[in-house]
Design an enzyme around this catalytic site. Sequence first.
Site, PDB file in Angstrom:
ATOM      1  N   SER A 176       0.842  -1.188   0.000  1.00  0.00           N
ATOM      2  CA  SER A 176       0.000   0.000   0.000  1.00  0.00           C
ATOM      3  C   SER A 176       0.886   1.250   0.000  1.00  0.00           C
ATOM      4  CB  SER A 176      -0.964  -0.063   1.185  1.00  0.00           C
ATOM      5  OG  SER A 176      -2.072   0.767   0.955  1.00  0.00           O
ATOM      6  N   LYS A 180       4.312   2.229  -2.332  1.00  0.00           N
ATOM      7  CA  LYS A 180       4.693   3.430  -3.082  1.00  0.00           C
ATOM      8  C   LYS A 180       6.146   3.785  -2.757  1.00  0.00           C
ATOM      9  CE  LYS A 180       0.070   5.518  -2.464  1.00  0.00           C
ATOM     10  NZ  LYS A 180      -0.632   5.033  -3.629  1.00  0.00           N
ATOM     11  N   GLN A 210      -6.137   8.885 -13.403  1.00  0.00           N
ATOM     12  CA  GLN A 210      -7.504   9.112 -12.952  1.00  0.00           C
ATOM     13  C   GLN A 210      -7.656   9.795 -11.597  1.00  0.00           C
ATOM     14  OE1 GLN A 210      -8.686   5.152 -13.633  1.00  0.00           O
ATOM     15  NE2 GLN A 210      -9.707   5.624 -15.557  1.00  0.00           N
ATOM     16  N   GLU A 218      -5.203  13.275   0.009  1.00  0.00           N
ATOM     17  CA  GLU A 218      -5.219  12.234   1.029  1.00  0.00           C
ATOM     18  C   GLU A 218      -3.991  12.256   1.930  1.00  0.00           C
ATOM     19  OE1 GLU A 218      -5.664   8.218  -0.470  1.00  0.00           O
ATOM     20  OE2 GLU A 218      -5.323   7.382   1.516  1.00  0.00           O
ATOM     21  N   TRP A 262     -10.021   1.879  -5.817  1.00  0.00           N
ATOM     22  CA  TRP A 262      -9.109   2.969  -5.435  1.00  0.00           C
ATOM     23  C   TRP A 262      -7.649   2.588  -5.622  1.00  0.00           C
ATOM     24  CZ3 TRP A 262      -6.579   0.850  -1.310  1.00  0.00           C
ATOM     25  CH2 TRP A 262      -7.292  -0.089  -0.540  1.00  0.00           C
ATOM     26  N   HIS A 298      -6.971  -6.227   0.941  1.00  0.00           N
ATOM     27  CA  HIS A 298      -5.827  -5.357   0.664  1.00  0.00           C
ATOM     28  C   HIS A 298      -4.651  -5.743   1.560  1.00  0.00           C
ATOM     29  CE1 HIS A 298      -3.601  -1.849  -0.469  1.00  0.00           C
ATOM     30  NE2 HIS A 298      -3.805  -1.176   0.639  1.00  0.00           N
TER      31      HIS A 298
END
Length: 353
Positions: A176, A180, A210, A218, A262, A298
């Site tokens: 998650s 990144k 998108q 966020e 998402w 997730h």
Amino acid sequence: MKLLGKSLGVVVALAVRCAIAGPASCDTPATLPGFNNAALPDPFLFNDGTPVLTKDDWTCRRQQLGALIQGYEAGFLPPAPETLTGTFSLSGHTGNLTVFAANDGKSISGSIPIPAGIAVLNYANSAIAQQNTASSRGIGTFFQLYGSNATASAMTAWVNPAALINTQRIGVTGCSRDGKGALMAGAFEERIALTIPQESGSGNSGSLVQTATEIVMENVWFSVNFENFVNTLNVLPYDHHSLMAMVAPRGLVAYENTDFIWLSPVSAFGDSVGARTVFQALGVEDNLGFEQIGGHEHCVWPANLTASLDAFIDRFLLGQNVSTEGFFATNNVFNGVSFNSSLWLNFTVPTLT
Ligand SMILES: *[C@@H]1O[C@H](CO)[C@@H](O)[C@H](O)[C@H]1NC(C)=O
Ligand SMILES: *[C@@H]1O[C@H](CO)[C@@H](O)[C@H](O)[C@H]1NC(C)=O
Ligand SMILES: *[C@@H]1O[C@H](CO)[C@@H](O)[C@H](O)[C@H]1NC(C)=O
Ligand SMILES: *[C@@H]1O[C@H](CO)[C@@H](O)[C@H](O)[C@H]1NC(C)=O
Ligand SMILES: *[C@@H]1O[C@H](CO)[C@@H](O)[C@H](O)[C@H]1NC(C)=O
Ligand SMILES: *[C@@H]1O[C@H](CO)[C@@H](O)[C@H](O)[C@H]1NC(C)=O
């Protein structure tokens, strides 16, 4: 985020960074005014539009992409600290490598199954650069060293010899938000042999097509400068296929999940297809793996992906003669849309000599 190393010890590591070094002749501006392309930008064109023909050309092109990614979205990677000290303490098979003060000790969630013989270094990235909300910017020990505008996401731990880690065989992973960070670290730090982002979603192995406007609200994963471009993404002379391609020719295996919109599953796949062109052009197509399925929460590891993970770890961290061929797949479950590569990849793939 975790660093993986082939070794005996298990270490908790904190620290460092690394800038991209390159030939003086390689022009690496941080922005490219006037660029506009709705498709994934051609990684095989230099900023001035001339073609990338050789592997040496790619070395420079990679530096250009790294400079643009820093300039538009990631913020600038500071140079190595002038002095870097570390202490290493070992207790049984557990040790701590402390490079500079960070004692939050926050544990990192989400993980992949690590085979025996691989040391795991838990990297306290949230203590070093906080990532709780959009107001976390500039908080953490990293910013005491470099100031609040520096980029911390590409910062990587480096390893004290006392830790008995084979520094030729370092991997990096995280899930998650830590995925990144793992991809940023692997893209910018050429000493990392294997990069394993897990469900990093939008803004990493996912393209910026998108949800850029949403993601900057966020959290603090992007530089403040990126907010200037979230509504005009076509002017970016790179996309996240470029970020993934910066890992080439080193090992990269990305895992994505199609159950969560998402995570931008279609763009994650599209980016990987775009990045794959660079691995192909360099003659190392099998050094890039991508697996994208659903049916799991997730950051919960589905056992049916372990074969690819083991193959990449065996090859890139343990140095075994193991094939990583054939691990590039998606279930194509993209919420009713499909990825049409001829719309997104309108460039030809050269063979770099
Ligand atoms: C495709 O490639 C050309 C030439 O590089 C470029 O000008 C054009 O904007 C690209 N994008 C699309 C969506 O056609
Ligand atoms: C490493 O540091 C952690 C966190 O401060 C501590 O809990 C642990 O006991 C230390 N381990 C060793 C072997 O020093
Ligand atoms: C940090 O970035 C902000 C926003 O781009 C800018 O206004 C400010 O001058 C920068 N500060 C430093 C010390 O570079
Ligand atoms: C792996 O298992 C999940 C369910 O746990 C399933 O949804 C998925 O299709 C499987 N993928 C492969 C490649 O076997
Ligand atoms: C690696 O394995 C392949 C296939 O088994 C074999 O052809 C090749 O000779 C091996 N290479 C080395 C360096 O052992
Ligand atoms: C993909 O896009 C191309 C170019 O617009 C179009 O010709 C082709 O029919 C599309 N393919 C599919 C499967 O939609």
